[in-house]
Design an enzyme around this catalytic site. Structure first.
Site, PDB file in Angstrom:
ATOM      1  CD  GLU A   1      13.819   0.754   8.660  1.00 40.49           C
ATOM      2  OE1 GLU A   1      14.403   1.721   9.189  1.00 40.49           O
ATOM      3  OE2 GLU A   1      14.247  -0.414   8.746  1.00 40.49           O
TER       4      GLU A   1
ATOM      5  CB  CYS B   1      13.991   8.916   7.112  1.00 40.32           C
ATOM      6  SG  CYS B   1      15.017   7.832   6.098  1.00 40.32           S
TER       7      CYS B   1
ATOM      8  CD  GLU C   1      10.801  13.208   9.936  1.00 38.63           C
ATOM      9  OE1 GLU C   1       9.674  12.738  10.161  1.00 38.63           O
ATOM     10  OE2 GLU C   1      11.711  12.557   9.390  1.00 38.63           O
TER      11      GLU C   1
ATOM     12  CE  LYS D   1      -1.610   2.844   2.915  1.00 39.76           C
ATOM     13  NZ  LYS D   1      -1.541   4.041   2.071  1.00 39.76           N
TER      14      LYS D   1
HETATM   15  P1  NAD Z   1       2.960   8.869   6.892  1.00 37.95           P
HETATM   16  O1  NAD Z   1       3.209   8.149   8.152  1.00 37.95           O
HETATM   17  O2  NAD Z   1       2.008  10.000   6.881  1.00 37.95           O
HETATM   18  O3  NAD Z   1       2.406   7.868   5.768  1.00 37.95           O
HETATM   19  C1  NAD Z   1       3.146   6.713   5.392  1.00 37.95           C
HETATM   20  C2  NAD Z   1       2.173   5.669   4.877  1.00 37.95           C
HETATM   21  O4  NAD Z   1       1.322   5.260   5.924  1.00 37.95           O
HETATM   22  C3  NAD Z   1       1.253   6.139   3.742  1.00 37.95           C
HETATM   23  O5  NAD Z   1       1.111   5.088   2.818  1.00 37.95           O
HETATM   24  C4  NAD Z   1      -0.030   6.427   4.475  1.00 37.95           C
HETATM   25  O6  NAD Z   1      -1.163   6.340   3.630  1.00 37.95           O
HETATM   26  C5  NAD Z   1      -0.035   5.323   5.509  1.00 37.95           C
HETATM   27  N1  NAD Z   1      -0.828   5.573   6.713  1.00 37.95           N
HETATM   28  C6  NAD Z   1      -1.095   6.760   7.314  1.00 37.95           C
HETATM   29  N2  NAD Z   1      -1.822   6.556   8.441  1.00 37.95           N
HETATM   30  C7  NAD Z   1      -1.982   5.214   8.555  1.00 37.95           C
HETATM   31  C8  NAD Z   1      -2.615   4.376   9.515  1.00 37.95           C
HETATM   32  N3  NAD Z   1      -3.257   4.878  10.573  1.00 37.95           N
HETATM   33  N4  NAD Z   1      -2.583   3.042   9.337  1.00 37.95           N
HETATM   34  C9  NAD Z   1      -1.929   2.512   8.275  1.00 37.95           C
HETATM   35  N5  NAD Z   1      -1.329   3.256   7.318  1.00 37.95           N
HETATM   36  C10 NAD Z   1      -1.352   4.589   7.456  1.00 37.95           C
HETATM   37  O7  NAD Z   1       4.387   9.292   6.353  1.00 37.95           O
HETATM   38  P2  NAD Z   1       4.708  10.179   5.076  1.00 37.95           P
HETATM   39  O8  NAD Z   1       4.292  11.570   5.397  1.00 37.95           O
HETATM   40  O9  NAD Z   1       4.197   9.525   3.851  1.00 37.95           O
HETATM   41  O10 NAD Z   1       6.288  10.059   4.974  1.00 37.95           O
HETATM   42  C11 NAD Z   1       7.162  10.877   5.654  1.00 37.95           C
HETATM   43  C12 NAD Z   1       7.724  10.158   6.848  1.00 37.95           C
HETATM   44  O11 NAD Z   1       8.358   8.949   6.432  1.00 37.95           O
HETATM   45  C13 NAD Z   1       8.798  10.955   7.558  1.00 37.95           C
HETATM   46  O12 NAD Z   1       8.572  10.872   8.940  1.00 37.95           O
HETATM   47  C14 NAD Z   1      10.083  10.233   7.190  1.00 37.95           C
HETATM   48  O13 NAD Z   1      11.120  10.393   8.123  1.00 37.95           O
HETATM   49  C15 NAD Z   1       9.609   8.833   7.087  1.00 37.95           C
HETATM   50  N6  NAD Z   1      10.534   8.013   6.293  1.00 37.95           N
HETATM   51  C16 NAD Z   1      11.342   7.145   6.962  1.00 37.95           C
HETATM   52  C17 NAD Z   1      12.276   6.386   6.260  1.00 37.95           C
HETATM   53  C18 NAD Z   1      13.188   5.427   6.982  1.00 37.95           C
HETATM   54  O14 NAD Z   1      13.794   4.587   6.330  1.00 37.95           O
HETATM   55  N7  NAD Z   1      13.305   5.524   8.304  1.00 37.95           N
HETATM   56  C19 NAD Z   1      12.364   6.506   4.867  1.00 37.95           C
HETATM   57  C20 NAD Z   1      11.510   7.391   4.220  1.00 37.95           C
HETATM   58  C21 NAD Z   1      10.585   8.151   4.946  1.00 37.95           C
END
Ligand code: NAD
Length: 503
Positions: free
Chosen positions: A278, A311, A408, A203
Site C-alpha cells: 500500500e 496516501c 508525492e 515493524k
Molecule cells: P517509508 O517508506 O519511508 O517507511 C515505511 C516503513 O518502511 C517504515 O517502517 C520504515 O522504517 C520502513 N523501511 C524503510 N526503508 C525500508 C527498507 N529498505 N526495507 C524495509 N523497510 C523499510 O514511508 P513513510 O515515510 O513512513 O510513510 C509515508 C508513505 O506511506 C507515503 O508515501 C504514503 O503515501 C504511504 N502510505 C500509504 C498508505 C496506503 O494505504 N497506500 C497509507 C499510509 C501511508
C-alpha cells in the site's frame, strides 16, 4: 510508564515539558524485552522528546522470525478453532479499547494528530475494525466443497468426483508500517493476519513505534500464544530488509512510500514471497465549471487533514478553466488565515508534519515549486518553528509535468492545475504513476460518472469524498498491490488449496 506524556502548549509558542515515556519494550516470542539502543520519539508540536524506545537490530529480527515460524509450524494458533482465535482477538481488541485515551494521546504526541483526528481516524476507527476482524475470525469459512462429477480430464467417466477448496493462512507475515497513521495501519495489518491464522512480525516506523509498544504489552495480557505476534521497536530500513528477505517469512504486508515498496518487492522476489503493498499517491480532485461549489468547499479541499500526510489525500486540484481563478482565489484566501493551534483544541486546523525529516522534505518541495515557476498563492513558509509547522501552501499556475505535480509531497501543499474539458481532466489525472483516490465534482451526473469510470484509482468519490475505511482500499499502478480494509484484507492473508477425490 506509558501514557503519562501529554504535550501541552501553554500559549503562543511556549511548551510545557512533558514527562518522557520510558521502558517501552519489544515483544519477541511471547516475552517483553527491554532491548538495547535508544531511539527518541520527538513531539511534532514542540520538538521535545516524548518517548524512548530500544532499537531492534539483527539479533531481535532473527529471534522474532524464528519465533513466528515456530508458532506457525508447531504452535496452536493456526490450528485453533476459528471461534477460539476469535475469542483471543476480541480480548485483545477489548484491552486496546480500554486504553483508548492513552492511544489518542500517543497519536497526538508521536504523530502530530489533532484531537478529532487522533480520536477518530487514528484510534476510534481501528478499534472498531479490530473487533470486526475478531468477528471475521469466528466466521472464517475454511473450506468449500463442490461436486465436479462430469467429463473429467483424467478420462475416467461415470465416477463421482468432489473438490474441496480450503482457505489456509499464508504463513509468517512481516508487517511494516509508516509514520502517518501508525496505530491505524498496525491494526489494519495485525488483526486480519491473525484472524485467519497467520503469525506476524510487526515493524512500525521508528519515529512512531510508541503505540506499538502498547500493542505489545496488551498482546501478552490478551493471552496471544508465544511467537504469534512479535513487535520490534525503533527499527529502521536495515532491520526491515532482514525481515523481508528472510526465507522463513512467507509474506510481506507493507504500507509506506513507493520507493521503499519497490525495494521490498525486489527483496521479496528473491524468495518469491507474496506481497501486499500500500504505497504513495497524488490524487486528483476534479472540479468542473458546473460543480456545486458550496458542496465542494464544505469538504475542506485545502489538503489540510493531518497536515497533508495521507496516501489518499486529494493533493492535485484540477479546476476547469472558467472557474479556475475564482476557486483558487477563494482557497488561497482561506488558507492564508490558518495558524498553528493547540493539539487539544478541536477548532485547530493547522497541525505540524510528523517529524524533522518530513519537515525538511516538504520545505524542499516548496523551494522546487518556486524554481519550477509555479505561483505561490498561499503559504510557503514555516508557520511556527516551535514545532514542525508549515503554512498551508497553495501553488497555482501548475503544469502537470512539474515535479510538484508528479511527486508525492506528503505535507500541507496543494497544487492547482487548470483543465480545458472532460478529456483533458482525465488525461491530466491519468498522467501520474499513482492511482489511489480521486473525486469528481459536477452537477452533470452522466459526465461525472463517465469521468469517474475512466480514472484508474482504487477509490473515486462522485460529488463527495470516498470513505476509504469502508474498503476495498488500495491502488492501481505504482500505488501498489492488493486491497485492505473489510473482508478484502482477510483475503490477502490466505492461500487457497484444492483437494480432489472420487466417491
Ligand atoms: P517509508 O517508506 O519511508 O517507511 C515505511 C516503513 O518502511 C517504515 O517502517 C520504515 O522504517 C520502513 N523501511 C524503510 N526503508 C525500508 C527498507 N529498505 N526495507 C524495509 N523497510 C523499510 O514511508 P513513510 O515515510 O513512513 O510513510 C509515508 C508513505 O506511506 C507515503 O508515501 C504514503 O503515501 C504511504 N502510505 C500509504 C498508505 C496506503 O494505504 N497506500 C497509507 C499510509 C501511508
Amino acid at each position: 510508564m506509558i501514557g503519562q506524556s501529554q504535550t501541552v502548549r501553554a500559549g503562543a509558542g511556549v511548551a510545557e515539558p512533558a514527562p518522557v515515556a520510558r521502558g517501552l519494550r519489544h515483544l519477541i516470542d511471547g516475552r517483553l524485552e527491554t532491548g538495547t539502543g535508544r531511539f527518541v520519539i520527538v513531539s511534532p508540536w514542540t520538538r521535545q522528546v516524548v518517548a524512548e524506545t530500544p532499537v531492534a537490530g539483527a539479533d531481535e529480527a532473527e529471534r522474532a522470525i524464528a519465533a513466528a515460524r515456530r508458532a506457525f509450524d508447531e504452535g496452536p494458533w493456526p490450528r485453533m478453532l476459528p471461534a477460539e482465535r476469535a475469542a483471543v482477538l476480541h480480548r485483545y481488541a477489548d484491552l486496546l479499547a480500554e486504553h483508548r485515551d492513552e492511544l489518542v494521546r500517543i497519536a497526538i504526541d508521536q504523530a502530530g494528530a489533532l484531537l478529532p483526528l487522533a480520536e477518530g481516524w487514528q484510534t476510534g476507527a481501528p478499534l472498531v475494525a479490530a473487533h470486526g476482524y475478531a468477528d471475521a475470525a469466528a466466521s472464517f469459512a475454511e473450506t468449500e466443497s463442490t461436486d465436479i462429477s462430469g467429463p473429467p480430464m483424467s478420462g475416467q467417466t461415470g465416477v463421482r468426483r468432489v473438490r474441496v477448496v480450503q482457505r489456509v493462512p499464508a504463513g509468517v507475515v512481516t508487517a511494516i508500517t509508516p509514520f502517518n497513521y501508525p496505530f491505524r495501519v498496525n491494526v489494519q495489518k495485525v488483526f486480519p493476519a491473525l484472524a485467519v491464522g497467520c503469525t506476524v512480525i510487526l515493524k512500525p516506523h521508528p519515529t512512531t513505534s510508541w503505540d506499538a509498544a502498547l500493542m505489545a504489552r496488551l498482546a501478552v495480557q490478551a493471552g496471544l500464544p508465544e511467537g504469534v505476534l512479535n513487535i520490534l521497536l525503533g527499527a529502521g530500513p536495515e532491520t526491515g530488509e532482514a525481515l523481508v528477505g528472510d526465507p522463513r517469512v512467507d509474506m510481506v504486508s507493507f504500507t509506506g512510500s513507493t520507493a521503499t515498496g519497490r525495494r521490498i518487492m525486489e527483496l521479496a522476489a528473491r524468495t518469491v514471497k507474496k506481497c501486499v503493498l500500500e504505497l504513495g499517491g497524488k490524487s486528483a480532485n476534479i472540479v468542473f465549471a458546473d460543480a456545486d461549489l458550496d458542496a465542494f468547499f464544505a469538504t475542506d479541499p485545502a489538503n489540510l487533514k493531518h497536515a497533508g500526510q495521507g496516501c489518499g489525500q486529494l493533493t492535485r486540484l484540477l479546476v476547469e478553466r472558467p472557474i479556475y481563478e475564482k476557486v483558487t482565489a477563494r482557497l488561497a484566501e482561506r488558507m492564508a488565515t490558518l495558524r498553528p493551534g493547540e493539539p487539544l483544541d478541536s477548532g485547530t486546523e493547522l497541525s505540524p508534519v510528523a517529524n524533522a525529516a518530513q519537515f525538511d522534505r516538504v520545505l524542499d518541495y516548496i523551494r522546487v515549486g518556486r524554481e519550477e515557476g509555479a505561483t505561490l498563492a498561499a503559504g510557503g513558509a514555516v508557520a511556527d518553528p516551535t514545532g514542525f509547522f508549515i503554512e498551508a501552501t497553495l501553488f497555482t499556475d501548475v503544469n502537470n509535468r512539474m515535479r510538484i505535480a508528479q511527486e508525492e509531497i506528503f505535507g500541507p501543499v496543494l497544487v492547482a492545475i487548470p483543465f480545458d474539458d472532460e478529456t483533458d481532466a482525465v488525461r491530466i489525472t491519468e498522467d501520474s504513476i499513482y492511482g489511489i483516490n480521486a473525486a469528481v465534482w459536477s452537477q452533470d451526473l452522466e459526465k461525472a460518472w463517465r469521468v469517474a469510470g475512466a480514472i484508474r484509482t482504487g477509490n473515486v468519490g462522485v460529488n463527495c469524498l470516498a470513505n476509504v475505511t469502508a474498503g476495498p482500499h488500495g491502488g492501481f499502478k505504482q500505488t501498489g498491490v492488493g486491497r485492505e480494509w473489510g473482508r478484502w484484507s482477510l483475503d490477502e492473508y490466505i492461500e487457497l488449496r484444492a483437494f480432489e477425490t472420487t466417491g
